[in-house]
Design an enzyme around this catalytic site. Sequence first.
Site, PDB file in Angstrom:
ATOM      1  CG  ASP A  27      36.624  49.583  40.573  1.00  0.00           C
ATOM      2  OD1 ASP A  27      36.925  48.329  41.110  1.00  0.00           O
ATOM      3  OD2 ASP A  27      35.711  48.870  39.019  1.00  0.00           O
ATOM      4  CG  ASP A  29      37.008  43.042  38.833  1.00  0.00           C
ATOM      5  OD1 ASP A  29      37.822  42.007  38.305  1.00  0.00           O
ATOM      6  OD2 ASP A  29      37.069  42.605  39.780  1.00  0.00           O
ATOM      7  CD  GLU A  68      27.557  45.677  39.787  1.00  0.00           C
ATOM      8  OE1 GLU A  68      27.694  44.514  39.175  1.00  0.00           O
ATOM      9  OE2 GLU A  68      28.506  46.836  39.563  1.00  0.00           O
ATOM     10  CB  SER A 138      39.114  45.285  44.027  1.00  0.00           C
ATOM     11  OG  SER A 138      38.161  44.705  43.094  1.00  0.00           O
ATOM     12  CB  ALA A 139      33.478  45.282  45.193  1.00  0.00           C
ATOM     13  CE  LYS A 187      34.643  48.994  45.081  1.00  0.00           C
ATOM     14  NZ  LYS A 187      34.843  49.359  43.986  1.00  0.00           N
ATOM     15  CG  ASP A 212      33.136  49.635  36.367  1.00  0.00           C
ATOM     16  OD1 ASP A 212      33.613  49.697  37.431  1.00  0.00           O
ATOM     17  OD2 ASP A 212      32.647  48.602  36.215  1.00  0.00           O
TER      18      ASP A 212
HETATM   19  N1  LIG Z   1      30.060  37.312  42.898  1.00  0.00           N
HETATM   20  C1  LIG Z   1      30.023  38.342  41.933  1.00  0.00           C
HETATM   21  C2  LIG Z   1      29.853  39.500  42.614  1.00  0.00           C
HETATM   22  C3  LIG Z   1      31.056  40.838  42.437  1.00  0.00           C
HETATM   23  N2  LIG Z   1      31.379  40.519  40.843  1.00  0.00           N
HETATM   24  C4  LIG Z   1      31.667  41.096  39.773  1.00  0.00           C
HETATM   25  O1  LIG Z   1      33.112  41.999  40.710  1.00  0.00           O
HETATM   26  C5  LIG Z   1      32.673  43.477  40.707  1.00  0.00           C
HETATM   27  C6  LIG Z   1      33.370  43.891  41.369  1.00  0.00           C
HETATM   28  O2  LIG Z   1      34.621  44.109  42.146  1.00  0.00           O
HETATM   29  P1  LIG Z   1      35.531  45.737  41.852  1.00  0.00           P
HETATM   30  O3  LIG Z   1      37.176  45.673  41.717  1.00  0.00           O
HETATM   31  O4  LIG Z   1      34.519  46.620  40.533  1.00  0.00           O
HETATM   32  O5  LIG Z   1      35.065  46.771  42.561  1.00  0.00           O
HETATM   33  C7  LIG Z   1      31.162  44.138  40.372  1.00  0.00           C
HETATM   34  O6  LIG Z   1      30.891  44.835  39.216  1.00  0.00           O
HETATM   35  C8  LIG Z   1      30.409  42.861  40.026  1.00  0.00           C
HETATM   36  O7  LIG Z   1      29.785  42.763  38.614  1.00  0.00           O
HETATM   37  C9  LIG Z   1      30.817  39.324  40.105  1.00  0.00           C
HETATM   38  O8  LIG Z   1      31.861  39.160  38.809  1.00  0.00           O
HETATM   39  N3  LIG Z   1      30.433  37.893  41.059  1.00  0.00           N
END
Ligand SMILES: Nc1ccn([C@@H]2O[C@H](COP(=O)(O)O)[C@@H](O)[C@H]2O)c(=O)n1
Length: 272
Positions: A27, A29, A68, A138-139, A187, A212
């Site tokens: 992942d 973030d 979340e 990554s999301a 995912k 995470d």
């Molecule tokens: N509008 C948003 C949407 C999501 N987030 C944060 O990004 C994280 C997703 O990314 P990964 O690399 O961990 O998959 C997720 O944990 C959300 O907390 C955001 O800040 N703003």
Amino acid sequence: MKDRDRVQEILQSMQKAGSKTLQVISDFDMTLTRFEYNGKRCPTCHIFITLSCPLQLQGLLDKYYPIEIDTTLSVEEKLPLMVEWWTKAHELLVNQKIKKDGLAKAVRDSDAKLRYEDGYKDFFDHLHEHSIPLLIFSAGIGDILEEVIRQTEVFHPNVKVISNYMDFDESGVLKAFKGELIHIYNKREGALLNTGHFQELRTQTNVLLLGDSLGDLNMADGVQDMENILKIGFLNDKVEERKQSYLDSYDIVLIKDESLDVPNAVIRFLTE
Ligand SMILES: Nc1ccn([C@@H]2O[C@H](COP(=O)(O)O)[C@@H](O)[C@H]2O)c(=O)n1
């Protein structure tokens, strides 16, 4: 660690198979980036581009992030709210007419911090030296995360990214996001849409997974003929409430650990 013997068994089996059979899926973030720095929460990909609409994006984070990580809600209850969060954020970014050529500066000016002095360069460089494929799943926003790893000089050819990518019009203005939305709890679907990548890596049947969130556990769902998987989870926040579920799901749980020391030690062991 809930089951130390099991972790040892997996590690030994992976080491015996050799580093040619290894792939790493991580992942981004709060896994490859820090959660906190000097007592302040670090930005996610969505927040790196706050130059354009800081208050609204931060407002969305303040509203939806507690959902979340809420342990009293099921994934099914969270799902529509996560889609709502990502959709609102992406609409906001599109409405701001973000410019492609402004992204590099936005990242440079931001507080983007990989797990900096804490071994991130060793992590990327070591995987590259040993030709071990690294998939960053990554999301967040692909364009931003690519810019972060490019600026920190670790975007090596063994790195592949699956994420939400921006779609720019011919004058370089953001008009939409490409493809299916990836959020924190889909995912698995994202992995299954990328079978080509996993097909290319079909001989890399041993997986080191870093995440995470419990949603990150599905990142390896597309891996073919998996032999072993070692899952390392960063538990950064709401530790007491979430500890048991992390211990039940991840093989190794790192609590408020801002370094990559453990993943790096595992990778060193597997490439010895
Ligand atoms: N509008 C948003 C949407 C999501 N987030 C944060 O990004 C994280 C997703 O990314 P990964 O690399 O961990 O998959 C997720 O944990 C959300 O907390 C955001 O800040 N703003």
